[in-house]
Design an enzyme around this catalytic site. Structure first.
Site, PDB file in Angstrom:
ATOM      1  N   ASN A 192      26.228  12.319 -19.842  1.00  0.00           N
ATOM      2  CA  ASN A 192      26.962  13.579 -19.706  1.00  0.00           C
ATOM      3  C   ASN A 192      28.446  13.219 -19.576  1.00  0.00           C
ATOM      4  OD1 ASN A 192      28.057  16.022 -19.007  1.00  0.00           O
ATOM      5  ND2 ASN A 192      27.118  16.120 -16.958  1.00  0.00           N
ATOM      6  N   HIS A 205      23.672  22.526 -14.699  1.00  0.00           N
ATOM      7  CA  HIS A 205      24.325  21.422 -13.980  1.00  0.00           C
ATOM      8  C   HIS A 205      24.996  21.999 -12.733  1.00  0.00           C
ATOM      9  CE1 HIS A 205      27.028  18.157 -13.000  1.00  0.00           C
ATOM     10  NE2 HIS A 205      26.282  17.375 -13.768  1.00  0.00           N
ATOM     11  N   GLU A 218      27.733  21.491 -11.388  1.00  0.00           N
ATOM     12  CA  GLU A 218      29.142  21.874 -11.547  1.00  0.00           C
ATOM     13  C   GLU A 218      29.251  23.270 -12.165  1.00  0.00           C
ATOM     14  OE1 GLU A 218      30.334  18.310 -13.631  1.00  0.00           O
ATOM     15  OE2 GLU A 218      30.010  17.168 -11.796  1.00  0.00           O
ATOM     16  N   GLU A 275      19.007  16.362  -9.790  1.00  0.00           N
ATOM     17  CA  GLU A 275      20.348  15.847  -9.506  1.00  0.00           C
ATOM     18  C   GLU A 275      20.786  16.333  -8.127  1.00  0.00           C
ATOM     19  OE1 GLU A 275      22.581  14.621 -13.219  1.00  0.00           O
ATOM     20  OE2 GLU A 275      23.096  16.699 -12.850  1.00  0.00           O
ATOM     21  N   LYS A 283      30.920  15.111 -19.533  1.00  0.00           N
ATOM     22  CA  LYS A 283      31.695  16.146 -18.823  1.00  0.00           C
ATOM     23  C   LYS A 283      32.983  16.451 -19.614  1.00  0.00           C
ATOM     24  CE  LYS A 283      29.686  14.599 -14.555  1.00  0.00           C
ATOM     25  NZ  LYS A 283      29.626  14.763 -13.107  1.00  0.00           N
ATOM     26  N   SER A 335      25.137   9.347  -9.584  1.00  0.00           N
ATOM     27  CA  SER A 335      25.681   8.003  -9.368  1.00  0.00           C
ATOM     28  C   SER A 335      24.725   6.893  -9.808  1.00  0.00           C
ATOM     29  CB  SER A 335      26.106   7.822  -7.906  1.00  0.00           C
ATOM     30  OG  SER A 335      27.116   8.750  -7.577  1.00  0.00           O
ATOM     31  N   GLY A 370      28.718  12.015  -8.801  1.00  0.00           N
ATOM     32  CA  GLY A 370      30.122  11.595  -8.831  1.00  0.00           C
ATOM     33  C   GLY A 370      30.648  11.092  -7.499  1.00  0.00           C
TER      34      GLY A 370
HETATM   35  C1  PEP Z   1      26.043  14.189 -13.761  1.00  0.00           C
HETATM   36  O1  PEP Z   1      27.120  14.753 -13.826  1.00  0.00           O
HETATM   37  O2  PEP Z   1      25.060  14.715 -14.300  1.00  0.00           O
HETATM   38  C2  PEP Z   1      25.971  12.933 -13.033  1.00  0.00           C
HETATM   39  C3  PEP Z   1      24.799  12.455 -12.751  1.00  0.00           C
HETATM   40  O3  PEP Z   1      27.174  12.332 -12.713  1.00  0.00           O
HETATM   41  P1  PEP Z   1      27.382  10.864 -12.053  1.00  0.00           P
HETATM   42  O4  PEP Z   1      26.439   9.939 -12.753  1.00  0.00           O
HETATM   43  O5  PEP Z   1      28.803  10.553 -12.317  1.00  0.00           O
HETATM   44  O6  PEP Z   1      27.047  11.006 -10.596  1.00  0.00           O
END
Ligand code: PEP
Length: 255
Positions: free
Chosen positions: A9, A98, A100, A170, A11, A216, A176
């Site tokens: 992803n 997601h 976000e 998630e 972003k 992460s 992040g």
């Molecule tokens: C994500 O945005 O779906 C995600 C898992 O981000 P990160 O791996 O940076 O935590």
């Protein structure tokens, strides 16, 4: 047998040239180094999709997806992109729900349910994200939160349609932040999700549902996370922006 998937992803990162160049690197590395049956997916900003979608169609070993679509078919929705537009440039996946988008753009379960419908209607695979905030984890409400997200966002589907969906757990507190869920914490929730799916759609559908972990995930923790019984791959944010890191994660499934 359920599918193993590693999906990046990106972003809102990378200008057009940077994105195309990263995608080319990924495609070449996958060609040379990936020997498993895992599916590799890159979910880019809309501006890259047409170009990388065409490249993906030519090469055939990496799929592409969008990070969102609008729920209407077409019309006067200035600035939005529809599922059929995304499909028309060679994408096969769409990330939906997601955290976000839920947190910053007000995407409710009801809106997501509509997005799921239009995504499936255009033969795109939703990567449907669910997960609890830090406060919901600490208060112990996370199982309820996750069950409600499933019930209100995606359980309106008939079993045959639900079978086309990919889920992604998630935990918001891990996205992040560098704080990864431990393999035990992640496995506990993945097993719970599979139980909830089994109660709704039966064992067979639950056993064949791909459930990704996201938060992460990086080359040093992917192996232990993906070796958990109910974790079928990852949705990767930050680490998908470096071709070598992303490939190291993908290659966990080479064995
Ligand atoms: C994500 O945005 O779906 C995600 C898992 O981000 P990160 O791996 O940076 O935590």
């Amino acid at each position: 047998m359920r599918k193993n998937i590693v999906a990046g992803n990106w972003k809102m990162n990378l200008n057009f040239e940077e994105g195309v160049s990263l995608f080319s690197e990924i495609v070449n590395m996958v060609k040379d180094e990936v020997i498993g049956k895992q599916e590799v997916v890159v979910c880019s900003p809309f501006i890259h999709l047409n170009t990388i979608g065409k490249l993906a169609e030519t090469v055939g070993n990496v799929a592409v997806g969008a990070q969102n679509i609008y729920q209407a078919e077409s019309g006067a929705y200035t600035g939005e992109i529809s599922a059929s537009q995304v499909k028309s440039v060679g994408a096969n996946y769409v990330i939906l729900g997601h955290s976000e988008r839920r947190a910053y753009f007000g995407e409710t379960d009801a809106i997501l349910a509509e997005k799921v419908n239009v995504t499936l209607k255009h033969s795109l695979t939703p990567i449907f994200c669910i997960g609890e905030t830090k406060e919901e984890r600490e208060s112990g409400r996370f199982f309820d939160v996750i069950k409600t997200q499933l019930e209100n966002g995606i359980f309106h589907l008939e079993a045959a349609e639900f079978a086309k969906v990919v889920l992604a757990y998630e935990p918001v507190w891990a996205i992040g932040t560098g704080l990864t869920a431990s393999p035990e914490q992640a496995q506990e929730v993945h097993a719970f999700i599979r139980e909830v799916v089994a109660a709704k759609y039966g064992e067979e559908v639950a056993e064949s549902t791909t459930i990704l972990y996201g938060g992460s995930c990086n080359p040093s923790n992917a192996q232990t996370l993906f070796s958990q019984k109910d974790i079928d791959g990852g949705l990767i944010g930050g680490a998908s922006l470096k071709s070598r890191d992303f490939l190291e994660i993908v290659k966990v499934f080479n064995a």
